[in-house]
Motif scaffolding. Structure first.
Motif, PDB file in Angstrom:
ATOM      1  N   GLU A 266      -2.272  -5.329 -11.451  1.00 40.06           N
ATOM      2  CA  GLU A 266      -2.569  -4.700 -13.104  1.00 40.06           C
ATOM      3  C   GLU A 266      -3.982  -3.967 -12.895  1.00 40.06           C
ATOM      4  N   LEU A 267      -4.333  -4.498 -11.882  1.00 39.60           N
ATOM      5  CA  LEU A 267      -5.482  -2.995 -10.936  1.00 39.60           C
ATOM      6  C   LEU A 267      -4.843  -2.536 -10.405  1.00 39.60           C
ATOM      7  N   LEU A 268      -4.016  -2.658  -9.375  1.00 36.16           N
ATOM      8  CA  LEU A 268      -3.841  -1.276  -9.311  1.00 36.16           C
ATOM      9  C   LEU A 268      -2.890  -0.446 -10.340  1.00 36.16           C
ATOM     10  N   LEU A 269      -2.037  -0.755 -11.438  1.00 38.19           N
ATOM     11  CA  LEU A 269      -1.542   0.080 -12.595  1.00 38.19           C
ATOM     12  C   LEU A 269      -2.985   0.376 -12.962  1.00 38.19           C
ATOM     13  N   ILE A 270      -3.693  -0.064 -13.075  1.00 38.57           N
ATOM     14  CA  ILE A 270      -5.150   0.584 -14.015  1.00 38.57           C
ATOM     15  C   ILE A 270      -5.588   1.674 -13.175  1.00 38.57           C
ATOM     16  N   VAL A 271      -5.560   1.640 -11.942  1.00 41.84           N
ATOM     17  CA  VAL A 271      -5.742   3.212 -11.124  1.00 41.84           C
ATOM     18  C   VAL A 271      -5.276   4.031 -11.335  1.00 41.84           C
ATOM     19  N   ILE A 272      -3.591   4.005 -11.035  1.00 41.71           N
ATOM     20  CA  ILE A 272      -2.472   4.422 -11.699  1.00 41.71           C
ATOM     21  C   ILE A 272      -3.135   5.166 -13.061  1.00 41.71           C
TER      22      ILE A 272
ATOM     23  N   GLU B 118       0.854  -1.364  -0.265  1.00 42.71           N
ATOM     24  CA  GLU B 118      -0.028  -0.270   0.534  1.00 42.71           C
ATOM     25  C   GLU B 118       0.914   1.248   0.126  1.00 42.71           C
ATOM     26  N   GLY B 119       1.940   1.290   0.952  1.00 40.74           N
ATOM     27  CA  GLY B 119       3.138   2.218   0.902  1.00 40.74           C
ATOM     28  C   GLY B 119       4.032   2.753  -0.118  1.00 40.74           C
ATOM     29  N   VAL B 120       4.416   1.834  -1.517  1.00 38.06           N
ATOM     30  CA  VAL B 120       4.412   1.991  -2.755  1.00 38.06           C
ATOM     31  C   VAL B 120       3.583   2.920  -3.666  1.00 38.06           C
ATOM     32  N   VAL B 121       2.776   1.910  -3.664  1.00 37.84           N
ATOM     33  CA  VAL B 121       1.005   2.347  -4.610  1.00 37.84           C
ATOM     34  C   VAL B 121       1.170   3.266  -4.145  1.00 37.84           C
ATOM     35  N   VAL B 122       0.017   3.923  -2.453  1.00 36.49           N
ATOM     36  CA  VAL B 122       0.257   5.627  -2.839  1.00 36.49           C
ATOM     37  C   VAL B 122       1.585   6.378  -2.709  1.00 36.49           C
ATOM     38  N   GLY B 123       3.093   6.734  -2.560  1.00 35.71           N
ATOM     39  CA  GLY B 123       3.880   6.698  -2.674  1.00 35.71           C
ATOM     40  C   GLY B 123       3.685   7.550  -3.380  1.00 35.71           C
ATOM     41  N   PHE B 124       3.785   6.095  -4.586  1.00 38.16           N
ATOM     42  CA  PHE B 124       3.834   6.811  -6.632  1.00 38.16           C
ATOM     43  C   PHE B 124       3.107   7.678  -6.690  1.00 38.16           C
ATOM     44  N   ALA B 125       1.914   6.601  -6.102  1.00 39.14           N
ATOM     45  CA  ALA B 125       0.342   8.295  -6.873  1.00 39.14           C
ATOM     46  C   ALA B 125       0.744   9.492  -6.852  1.00 39.14           C
ATOM     47  N   ASP B 126       0.666  10.231  -4.724  1.00 41.77           N
ATOM     48  CA  ASP B 126       0.884  11.291  -4.577  1.00 41.77           C
ATOM     49  C   ASP B 126       2.355  12.010  -5.584  1.00 41.77           C
ATOM     50  N   ARG B 127       3.110  11.264  -5.951  1.00 43.23           N
ATOM     51  CA  ARG B 127       4.173  11.197  -6.481  1.00 43.23           C
ATOM     52  C   ARG B 127       3.870  12.508  -7.785  1.00 43.23           C
TER      53      ARG B 127
ATOM     54  N   VAL C 176       9.391   0.979 -17.476  1.00 45.56           N
ATOM     55  CA  VAL C 176       8.922   1.209 -16.283  1.00 45.56           C
ATOM     56  C   VAL C 176       7.678   0.468 -15.281  1.00 45.56           C
ATOM     57  N   LEU C 177       6.986   0.329 -16.383  1.00 47.30           N
ATOM     58  CA  LEU C 177       5.226  -0.217 -16.315  1.00 47.30           C
ATOM     59  C   LEU C 177       5.880  -1.270 -15.615  1.00 47.30           C
ATOM     60  N   THR C 178       6.842  -1.883 -16.720  1.00 44.64           N
ATOM     61  CA  THR C 178       6.688  -4.031 -16.587  1.00 44.64           C
ATOM     62  C   THR C 178       7.662  -3.339 -15.221  1.00 44.64           C
ATOM     63  N   GLU C 179       8.525  -3.116 -14.956  1.00 44.10           N
ATOM     64  CA  GLU C 179       9.458  -3.352 -13.808  1.00 44.10           C
ATOM     65  C   GLU C 179       7.815  -3.042 -12.807  1.00 44.10           C
ATOM     66  N   MET C 180       7.267  -2.530 -13.293  1.00 46.54           N
ATOM     67  CA  MET C 180       6.154  -1.820 -11.419  1.00 46.54           C
ATOM     68  C   MET C 180       5.550  -3.212 -11.437  1.00 46.54           C
ATOM     69  N   HIS C 181       5.248  -3.359 -12.592  1.00 51.13           N
ATOM     70  CA  HIS C 181       4.179  -5.310 -12.693  1.00 51.13           C
ATOM     71  C   HIS C 181       4.600  -5.754 -12.102  1.00 51.13           C
ATOM     72  N   GLY C 182       6.238  -6.039 -12.607  1.00 50.79           N
ATOM     73  CA  GLY C 182       6.733  -7.362 -11.418  1.00 50.79           C
ATOM     74  C   GLY C 182       7.164  -6.909 -10.330  1.00 50.79           C
ATOM     75  N   ALA C 183       7.045  -5.836 -10.002  1.00 51.34           N
ATOM     76  CA  ALA C 183       7.430  -5.180  -8.331  1.00 51.34           C
ATOM     77  C   ALA C 183       5.962  -5.727  -7.490  1.00 51.34           C
ATOM     78  N   LEU C 184       5.172  -4.823  -8.069  1.00 52.28           N
ATOM     79  CA  LEU C 184       3.740  -5.021  -7.290  1.00 52.28           C
ATOM     80  C   LEU C 184       3.312  -6.447  -7.300  1.00 52.28           C
ATOM     81  N   THR C 185       3.608  -7.365  -7.949  1.00 55.63           N
ATOM     82  CA  THR C 185       3.232  -8.818  -8.271  1.00 55.63           C
ATOM     83  C   THR C 185       3.700  -9.523  -7.112  1.00 55.63           C
ATOM     84  N   ASP C 186       5.067  -9.662  -7.295  1.00 60.43           N
ATOM     85  CA  ASP C 186       6.119  -9.937  -5.778  1.00 60.43           C
ATOM     86  C   ASP C 186       5.282  -9.638  -4.305  1.00 60.43           C
ATOM     87  N   LEU C 187       5.133  -8.300  -4.607  1.00 57.39           N
ATOM     88  CA  LEU C 187       4.573  -7.680  -2.836  1.00 57.39           C
ATOM     89  C   LEU C 187       3.485  -8.377  -2.859  1.00 57.39           C
TER      90      LEU C 187
END
Length: 207
Positions: free
Chosen positions: A154-160, A87-96, A123-134
């Motif tokens: 993918e849902l988190l990236l769609i919202v972003i 949650e922290g990385v997703v919200v933090g990235f969205a805020d940035r 970057v999007l592929t890298e984010m998807h892989g990292a979020l999947t792992d988290l």
């Protein structure tokens, strides 16, 4: 050292100006002349830092990868709870994303012109892989529900991406202060993560 510092500051100004122009005009309609004029440089001086429009775009995309990597590393400490890191990385990235025109421009370029990515893993592929792992780690260690991890990522990236789309209107001159790209996105993310966790909706989301 003074010369190097001046060069660094100029490069930063060029990247910001390029991001602002890309945000309004898009990649295809942007020219180096437009970027140079925005900060009062000659085209020749701009060439000293970036020899082409493509090199400018690639520098922004590469910078966005560093922004994501740094944010991920800041949250993902050895003792951190995996669900809280997610949650922290997703919200933090969205805020940035809401506050950083360079990051917004970079992601739009990565989405619209994947051929510009400076490396095969954008970057999007890298984010998807990292979020999947988290998500997998949160399921294993933190009791996160057993949703399909790549699908949650993918849902988190769609919202972003949705926030990125609303930010595009703001960058283009919108004055709508109720846009999610401008207002606090906290309630949106609380609702989404609560829904993913299977809990009751936050009171704010019900009002």
């Amino acid at each position: 050292m003074a010369k190097q510092e001046r060069a660094r500051r100029t490069r930063e100004k060029v990247l910001t100006a390029a991001a602002e122009v890309f945000a309004v005009q898009g990649y295809d309609s942007t020219t180096l002349n437009t970027v140079a004029e925005r900060i009062g440089m000659t085209k020749g001086a701009l060439y000293g830092h970036f020899p082409s429009k493509r090199s400018l775009a690639r520098a922004l995309i590469d910078e966005s990868r560093h922004a994501w990597t740094s944010l991920h590393a800041a949250y993902d400490t050895p003792e951190a709870d995996a669900a809280e890191v997610l949650e922290g990385v997703v919200v933090g990235f969205a805020d940035r994303l809401r506050s950083d025109v360079r990051l917004r421009a970079a992601l739009r370029l990565a989405l619209g012109r994947p051929d510009l990515a400076p490396a095969p893993c954008d970057v999007l592929t890298e984010m998807h892989g990292a979020l999947t792992d988290l998500v997998r780690r949160a399921q294993r260690d933190s009791g996160f529900p057993g949703h399909c991890p790549p699908l949650v990522a993918e849902l988190l990236l769609i919202v972003i991406r949705g926030l990125l789309t609303t930010a595009e209107h703001a960058d283009g001159g919108s004055t709508d202060d109720n846009s999610p790209a401008i207002s606090d996105g906290g309630p949106l993310w609380r609702l989404l993560f609560t829904a993913l966790a299977g809990g009751p909706a936050p009171a704010a989301a019900l009002s």
